[in-house]
Design a protein around this motif. Structure first.
Motif, PDB file in Angstrom:
ATOM      1  N   ALA A 197       0.854  -1.193   0.000  1.00 63.01           N
ATOM      2  CA  ALA A 197       0.000   0.000   0.000  1.00 63.01           C
ATOM      3  C   ALA A 197       0.890   1.244   0.000  1.00 63.01           C
ATOM      4  O   ALA A 197       1.974   1.248   0.583  1.00 63.01           O
ATOM      5  CB  ALA A 197      -0.906  -0.002   1.222  1.00 63.01           C
ATOM      6  N   ILE A 198       0.411   2.274  -0.655  1.00 61.28           N
ATOM      7  CA  ILE A 198       1.074   3.579  -0.642  1.00 61.28           C
ATOM      8  C   ILE A 198       0.586   4.328   0.594  1.00 61.28           C
ATOM      9  O   ILE A 198      -0.621   4.444   0.815  1.00 61.28           O
ATOM     10  CB  ILE A 198       0.708   4.388  -1.911  1.00 61.28           C
ATOM     11  N   LYS A 199       1.524   4.811   1.394  1.00 60.37           N
ATOM     12  CA  LYS A 199       1.157   5.559   2.599  1.00 60.37           C
ATOM     13  C   LYS A 199       1.227   7.060   2.310  1.00 60.37           C
ATOM     14  O   LYS A 199       2.148   7.513   1.634  1.00 60.37           O
ATOM     15  CB  LYS A 199       2.111   5.208   3.736  1.00 60.37           C
ATOM     16  N   PRO A 200       0.279   7.821   2.846  1.00 57.88           N
ATOM     17  CA  PRO A 200       0.338   9.277   2.683  1.00 57.88           C
ATOM     18  C   PRO A 200       1.572   9.855   3.372  1.00 57.88           C
ATOM     19  O   PRO A 200       1.966   9.397   4.445  1.00 57.88           O
ATOM     20  CB  PRO A 200      -0.938   9.769   3.374  1.00 57.88           C
ATOM     21  N   ASP A 201       2.183  10.838   2.731  1.00 56.73           N
ATOM     22  CA  ASP A 201       3.376  11.492   3.257  1.00 56.73           C
ATOM     23  C   ASP A 201       3.152  13.003   3.212  1.00 56.73           C
ATOM     24  O   ASP A 201       2.848  13.554   2.148  1.00 56.73           O
ATOM     25  CB  ASP A 201       4.592  11.115   2.405  1.00 56.73           C
ATOM     26  N   LYS A 202       3.282  13.655   4.365  1.00 57.53           N
ATOM     27  CA  LYS A 202       2.971  15.091   4.480  1.00 57.53           C
ATOM     28  C   LYS A 202       3.896  15.951   3.624  1.00 57.53           C
ATOM     29  O   LYS A 202       3.447  16.877   2.949  1.00 57.53           O
ATOM     30  CB  LYS A 202       3.070  15.507   5.963  1.00 57.53           C
ATOM     31  N   TYR A 211       6.775   1.938  -5.019  1.00 55.59           N
ATOM     32  CA  TYR A 211       6.949   3.113  -4.168  1.00 55.59           C
ATOM     33  C   TYR A 211       6.353   2.830  -2.800  1.00 55.59           C
ATOM     34  O   TYR A 211       5.503   1.953  -2.652  1.00 55.59           O
ATOM     35  CB  TYR A 211       6.287   4.338  -4.807  1.00 55.59           C
ATOM     36  N   GLU A 212       6.798   3.573  -1.811  1.00 51.83           N
ATOM     37  CA  GLU A 212       6.329   3.384  -0.430  1.00 51.83           C
ATOM     38  C   GLU A 212       5.313   4.444  -0.005  1.00 51.83           C
ATOM     39  O   GLU A 212       4.360   4.152   0.701  1.00 51.83           O
ATOM     40  CB  GLU A 212       7.522   3.438   0.543  1.00 51.83           C
ATOM     41  N   THR A 213       5.573   5.693  -0.408  1.00 52.47           N
ATOM     42  CA  THR A 213       4.748   6.817   0.041  1.00 52.47           C
ATOM     43  C   THR A 213       4.387   7.702  -1.144  1.00 52.47           C
ATOM     44  O   THR A 213       5.016   7.629  -2.203  1.00 52.47           O
ATOM     45  CB  THR A 213       5.483   7.682   1.080  1.00 52.47           C
ATOM     46  N   ALA A 214       3.387   8.548  -0.920  1.00 52.66           N
ATOM     47  CA  ALA A 214       3.005   9.525  -1.937  1.00 52.66           C
ATOM     48  C   ALA A 214       2.284  10.686  -1.287  1.00 52.66           C
ATOM     49  O   ALA A 214       1.682  10.547  -0.219  1.00 52.66           O
ATOM     50  CB  ALA A 214       2.113   8.888  -2.999  1.00 52.66           C
ATOM     51  N   ASP A 220       2.862  12.796  -6.057  1.00 50.34           N
ATOM     52  CA  ASP A 220       4.314  12.686  -5.953  1.00 50.34           C
ATOM     53  C   ASP A 220       4.647  11.447  -5.134  1.00 50.34           C
ATOM     54  O   ASP A 220       4.263  11.338  -3.978  1.00 50.34           O
ATOM     55  CB  ASP A 220       4.908  13.933  -5.278  1.00 50.34           C
ATOM     56  N   PHE A 221       5.387  10.520  -5.761  1.00 46.73           N
ATOM     57  CA  PHE A 221       5.707   9.225  -5.146  1.00 46.73           C
ATOM     58  C   PHE A 221       7.178   9.162  -4.712  1.00 46.73           C
ATOM     59  O   PHE A 221       8.044   9.691  -5.385  1.00 46.73           O
ATOM     60  CB  PHE A 221       5.475   8.083  -6.158  1.00 46.73           C
ATOM     61  N   ARG A 222       7.420   8.442  -3.591  1.00 50.96           N
ATOM     62  CA  ARG A 222       8.781   8.127  -3.118  1.00 50.96           C
ATOM     63  C   ARG A 222       8.827   6.700  -2.654  1.00 50.96           C
ATOM     64  O   ARG A 222       7.887   6.157  -2.205  1.00 50.96           O
ATOM     65  CB  ARG A 222       9.196   9.036  -1.970  1.00 50.96           C
TER      66      ARG A 222
END
Length: 157
Positions: free
Chosen positions: A60-65, A135-138, A155-157
């Motif tokens: 799962a992609i986790k939200p990143d502030k 990707y891990e976060t977005a 924007d993904f990281r």
């Protein structure tokens, strides 16, 4: 409240994006295949079905502030100027992402995710591969757009 900075629609975009990542076959059967009935000649939809039906589940992609702030800056500045694309329009907008998707003209969360996954008229299918990549976060942000009504930056990281 976790992710309080996100709007209801932005949260739904994470939901649909993660649905496709965690259960690609289920997402395909529920959302992609029904849309093919009226458009069976669309090679982009056909290849998406093939891709999702063969795809193994992803994380799962986790939200990143921080990514959200970067995406929001680009979505807002693009919307105000009517710009379409990935180049930052102001020095204030950071580019700390590894993959980016921009979508225009859809405000419905499922329609945004479907637009990026189908990736119609994008021969590289870059948006599809980023949305379904490792990707891990977005950060996902939606903002009004001068020409298209709305635009979304992921924007993904």
């Amino acid at each position: 409240n976790a992710c309080a900075w996100l709007t209801k629609d932005e949260k739904k975009m994470y939901y649909y994006l993660n649905y496709a990542r965690l259960d690609p076959q289920g997402f395909c059967k529920k959302f992609v295949m029904p849309r093919l009935k009226n458009d069976s000649g669309n090679v982009y939809k056909i290849t998406l079905i093939d891709y999702l039906m063969e795809m193994r589940p992803r994380n799962a992609i986790k939200p990143d502030k921080l990514q959200y702030e970067n995406a929001k800056c680009h979505a807002e500045s693009s919307g105000k100027s009517g710009y379409v694309g990935h180049n930052r329009q102001t020095k204030d907008c950071k580019t700390a992402f590894r993959g980016e998707c921009c979508a225009y003209g859809n405000s419905d969360p499922l329609a945004v995710v479907m637009q990026l996954l189908i990736d119609s008229s994008v021969p590289s299918l870059g948006h599809r591969y980023i949305c379904l990549g490792w990707y891990e976060t977005a950060g996902i942000s939606s903002a009004p757009h001068k020409s298209y009504g709305t635009n979304v930056v992921m924007d993904f990281r």
